[in-house]
Write a protein that holds these residues in place. Structure first.
Motif, PDB file in Angstrom:
ATOM      1  N   VAL A   1      -4.983   3.414   3.004  1.00 41.77           N
ATOM      2  CA  VAL A   1      -3.560   2.673   3.295  1.00 41.77           C
ATOM      3  C   VAL A   1      -2.526   3.569   3.468  1.00 41.77           C
ATOM      4  O   VAL A   1      -2.580   4.713   3.509  1.00 41.77           O
ATOM      5  N   GLU A   2      -2.555   3.101   4.993  1.00 43.56           N
ATOM      6  CA  GLU A   2      -1.533   4.496   5.738  1.00 43.56           C
ATOM      7  C   GLU A   2       0.296   3.426   5.479  1.00 43.56           C
ATOM      8  O   GLU A   2       0.668   2.386   5.664  1.00 43.56           O
ATOM      9  N   HIS A   3       1.218   4.161   5.774  1.00 41.43           N
ATOM     10  CA  HIS A   3       2.808   4.513   6.183  1.00 41.43           C
ATOM     11  C   HIS A   3       3.447   4.218   4.775  1.00 41.43           C
ATOM     12  O   HIS A   3       3.419   5.029   3.646  1.00 41.43           O
ATOM     13  N   LYS A   4       4.085   3.726   4.287  1.00 36.45           N
ATOM     14  CA  LYS A   4       4.070   2.495   3.205  1.00 36.45           C
ATOM     15  C   LYS A   4       4.227   2.063   1.811  1.00 36.45           C
ATOM     16  O   LYS A   4       3.359   1.545   1.603  1.00 36.45           O
ATOM     17  N   CYS A   5       4.628   3.006   1.165  1.00 34.63           N
ATOM     18  CA  CYS A   5       4.331   2.997  -0.764  1.00 34.63           C
ATOM     19  C   CYS A   5       5.709   2.667  -1.244  1.00 34.63           C
ATOM     20  O   CYS A   5       5.773   3.880  -1.934  1.00 34.63           O
ATOM     21  N   ASN A   6       7.331   1.724  -0.782  1.00 33.05           N
ATOM     22  CA  ASN A   6       8.019   2.181  -1.261  1.00 33.05           C
ATOM     23  C   ASN A   6       8.139   2.196  -2.662  1.00 33.05           C
ATOM     24  O   ASN A   6       8.387   0.950  -3.295  1.00 33.05           O
ATOM     25  N   LYS A   7       9.262   2.697  -3.410  1.00 30.70           N
ATOM     26  CA  LYS A   7      10.007   2.410  -4.642  1.00 30.70           C
ATOM     27  C   LYS A   7       9.308   1.852  -5.603  1.00 30.70           C
ATOM     28  O   LYS A   7       9.315   0.877  -5.307  1.00 30.70           O
ATOM     29  N   CYS A   8       7.570   2.072  -5.744  1.00 33.05           N
ATOM     30  CA  CYS A   8       7.355   1.389  -6.841  1.00 33.05           C
ATOM     31  C   CYS A   8       7.503   1.539  -8.080  1.00 33.05           C
ATOM     32  O   CYS A   8       7.154   0.131  -8.813  1.00 33.05           O
ATOM     33  N   ASN A   9       8.195   1.896  -9.058  1.00 32.46           N
ATOM     34  CA  ASN A   9       8.905   1.740 -10.208  1.00 32.46           C
ATOM     35  C   ASN A   9       8.202   1.419 -10.818  1.00 32.46           C
ATOM     36  O   ASN A   9       7.722   0.658 -11.863  1.00 32.46           O
ATOM     37  N   GLY A  10       6.640   2.505 -10.942  1.00 26.35           N
ATOM     38  CA  GLY A  10       5.535   1.712 -12.036  1.00 26.35           C
ATOM     39  C   GLY A  10       5.616   2.989 -13.746  1.00 26.35           C
ATOM     40  O   GLY A  10       6.218   4.110 -13.462  1.00 26.35           O
ATOM     41  N   SER A  11       5.022   2.419 -14.635  1.00 30.99           N
ATOM     42  CA  SER A  11       4.571   3.225 -15.962  1.00 30.99           C
ATOM     43  C   SER A  11       3.452   2.938 -16.349  1.00 30.99           C
ATOM     44  O   SER A  11       3.504   1.779 -16.319  1.00 30.99           O
ATOM     45  N   GLY A  12       2.693   4.761 -16.730  1.00 32.43           N
ATOM     46  CA  GLY A  12       1.860   4.002 -16.299  1.00 32.43           C
ATOM     47  C   GLY A  12       0.303   5.394 -17.520  1.00 32.43           C
ATOM     48  O   GLY A  12       1.821   6.790 -17.191  1.00 32.43           O
ATOM     49  N   ILE A  13      -0.405   5.662 -17.500  1.00 34.25           N
ATOM     50  CA  ILE A  13      -0.984   6.351 -18.432  1.00 34.25           C
ATOM     51  C   ILE A  13      -1.479   7.985 -17.068  1.00 34.25           C
ATOM     52  O   ILE A  13      -0.765   8.785 -17.416  1.00 34.25           O
ATOM     53  N   ALA A  14      -1.686   7.337 -15.886  1.00 37.59           N
ATOM     54  CA  ALA A  14      -1.400   8.759 -14.669  1.00 37.59           C
ATOM     55  C   ALA A  14      -0.021   8.028 -14.075  1.00 37.59           C
ATOM     56  O   ALA A  14       0.252   6.533 -13.755  1.00 37.59           O
ATOM     57  N   GLY A  15      -1.013   8.475 -12.849  1.00 38.81           N
ATOM     58  CA  GLY A  15       0.101   8.177 -11.547  1.00 38.81           C
ATOM     59  C   GLY A  15       0.229   6.972 -11.136  1.00 38.81           C
ATOM     60  O   GLY A  15      -0.680   5.597 -11.099  1.00 38.81           O
ATOM     61  N   ALA A  16       0.539   6.533  -9.790  1.00 38.89           N
ATOM     62  CA  ALA A  16       1.025   5.296  -9.593  1.00 38.89           C
ATOM     63  C   ALA A  16       0.249   4.389  -8.499  1.00 38.89           C
ATOM     64  O   ALA A  16       0.253   4.057  -8.507  1.00 38.89           O
ATOM     65  N   ILE A  17      -0.285   5.866  -7.766  1.00 39.90           N
ATOM     66  CA  ILE A  17      -1.578   5.470  -7.447  1.00 39.90           C
ATOM     67  C   ILE A  17      -2.475   6.415  -8.055  1.00 39.90           C
ATOM     68  O   ILE A  17      -2.732   7.939  -7.888  1.00 39.90           O
ATOM     69  N   ILE A  18      -4.089   6.360  -8.690  1.00 39.83           N
ATOM     70  CA  ILE A  18      -4.945   6.519  -8.337  1.00 39.83           C
ATOM     71  C   ILE A  18      -5.841   6.411  -8.252  1.00 39.83           C
ATOM     72  O   ILE A  18      -6.826   5.717  -7.448  1.00 39.83           O
ATOM     73  N   LEU A  19      -6.653   8.040  -7.752  1.00 40.32           N
ATOM     74  CA  LEU A  19      -8.108   7.551  -6.771  1.00 40.32           C
ATOM     75  C   LEU A  19      -8.665   8.275  -8.389  1.00 40.32           C
ATOM     76  O   LEU A  19      -8.770   9.613  -8.132  1.00 40.32           O
ATOM     77  N   ASN A  20      -9.632   7.322  -8.693  1.00 37.31           N
ATOM     78  CA  ASN A  20     -11.069   7.969  -9.521  1.00 37.31           C
ATOM     79  C   ASN A  20     -12.548   7.518  -9.535  1.00 37.31           C
ATOM     80  O   ASN A  20     -13.393   7.568 -10.374  1.00 37.31           O
ATOM     81  N   GLU A  21     -11.992   7.171  -7.715  1.00 37.76           N
ATOM     82  CA  GLU A  21     -14.159   6.833  -7.117  1.00 37.76           C
ATOM     83  C   GLU A  21     -14.192   7.920  -6.492  1.00 37.76           C
ATOM     84  O   GLU A  21     -13.285   8.348  -5.655  1.00 37.76           O
ATOM     85  N   PRO A  22     -15.203   8.928  -6.046  1.00 34.86           N
ATOM     86  CA  PRO A  22     -15.237   9.088  -4.730  1.00 34.86           C
ATOM     87  C   PRO A  22     -15.619   8.144  -3.544  1.00 34.86           C
ATOM     88  O   PRO A  22     -15.124   9.149  -2.940  1.00 34.86           O
ATOM     89  N   THR A  23     -15.220   7.177  -3.390  1.00 37.66           N
ATOM     90  CA  THR A  23     -15.264   7.025  -2.310  1.00 37.66           C
ATOM     91  C   THR A  23     -14.119   6.246  -1.682  1.00 37.66           C
ATOM     92  O   THR A  23     -13.451   5.133  -1.389  1.00 37.66           O
ATOM     93  N   SER A  24     -13.181   6.669  -2.601  1.00 35.93           N
ATOM     94  CA  SER A  24     -11.520   5.639  -3.124  1.00 35.93           C
ATOM     95  C   SER A  24     -10.681   6.499  -2.584  1.00 35.93           C
ATOM     96  O   SER A  24     -11.063   8.271  -1.660  1.00 35.93           O
ATOM     97  N   GLU A  25      -9.678   6.637  -0.959  1.00 33.93           N
ATOM     98  CA  GLU A  25      -9.078   7.324  -0.135  1.00 33.93           C
ATOM     99  C   GLU A  25      -7.762   6.328   0.422  1.00 33.93           C
ATOM    100  O   GLU A  25      -7.676   5.590   0.090  1.00 33.93           O
ATOM    101  N   PHE A  26      -6.552   7.203   0.005  1.00 37.10           N
ATOM    102  CA  PHE A  26      -5.405   7.327   0.237  1.00 37.10           C
ATOM    103  C   PHE A  26      -4.815   8.541   1.022  1.00 37.10           C
ATOM    104  O   PHE A  26      -4.976   9.057   1.232  1.00 37.10           O
ATOM    105  N   VAL A  27      -4.519   7.934   2.418  1.00 37.31           N
ATOM    106  CA  VAL A  27      -3.483   8.337   3.514  1.00 37.31           C
ATOM    107  C   VAL A  27      -2.011   7.835   3.857  1.00 37.31           C
ATOM    108  O   VAL A  27      -1.723   5.999   3.618  1.00 37.31           O
TER     109      VAL A  27
END
Length: 146
Positions: free
Chosen positions: A18-44
């Motif tokens: 996922v590239e470029h913009k992730c603007n104003k997510c306004n989220g609330s939860g146990i962990a972050g707005a973006i969670i990488l929890n599997e070996p194949t996960s990738e966030f750029v």
């Protein structure tokens, strides 16, 4: 679960970048707005903004347990968590956090901006830290391999 983007194998974003913009997510939860929890996960993210997120535990904006993470030339503003107000990384996978602005992030315990633990092969450089707050380590807590 986060209200913004949950990256896990077999689900949204699995094995994709996922590239470029992730603007104003306004989220609330146990962990972050973006969670990488599997070996194949990738966030750029390059030249993006993540702000106004709150996690009850780790990484208000981003929580990395597995997968690959690259954050460059982006803004992290007004994110909150118990540890790692903006970013929390507990992973042996490498990561890149370079030339970002971390402003007004808050951690109740440690690392207002970035909390890294149990990491190898990573780069944190050229970031600007302003007005981040935590009981311990206002900006960055960095602990290499155990």
């Amino acid at each position: 679960m986060s209200k913004c983007l949950y990256i896990i194998a077999g689900c949204n974003g699995a094995g994709k970048t996922v590239e470029h913009k992730c603007n104003k997510c306004n989220g609330s939860g146990i962990a972050g707005a973006i969670i990488l929890n599997e070996p194949t996960s990738e966030f750029v993210m390059n030249d993006g903004t993540i702000q106004y997120n709150e996690a009850l535990t780790y990484g208000g904006a981003i929580y990395q347990l597995y997968g690959n993470l690259s954050l460059t030339s982006s803004v992290f503003d007004e994110n909150k968590a118990n540890d790692g107000g903006a970013v929390f990384i507990f992973s042996k996978n490498g990561f890149l956090i370079e030339n970002n602005n971390f402003t007004n992030n808050l951690a109740n315990s440690s690392a207002g901006a970035i909390y890294t633990f149990y990491n190898q092969n990573y780069t944190i450089s050229g970031n600007i830290y302003e007005n981040n707050f935590a009981e311990n380590y206002n900006d960055l807590f960095e602990k290499s391999d155990l």
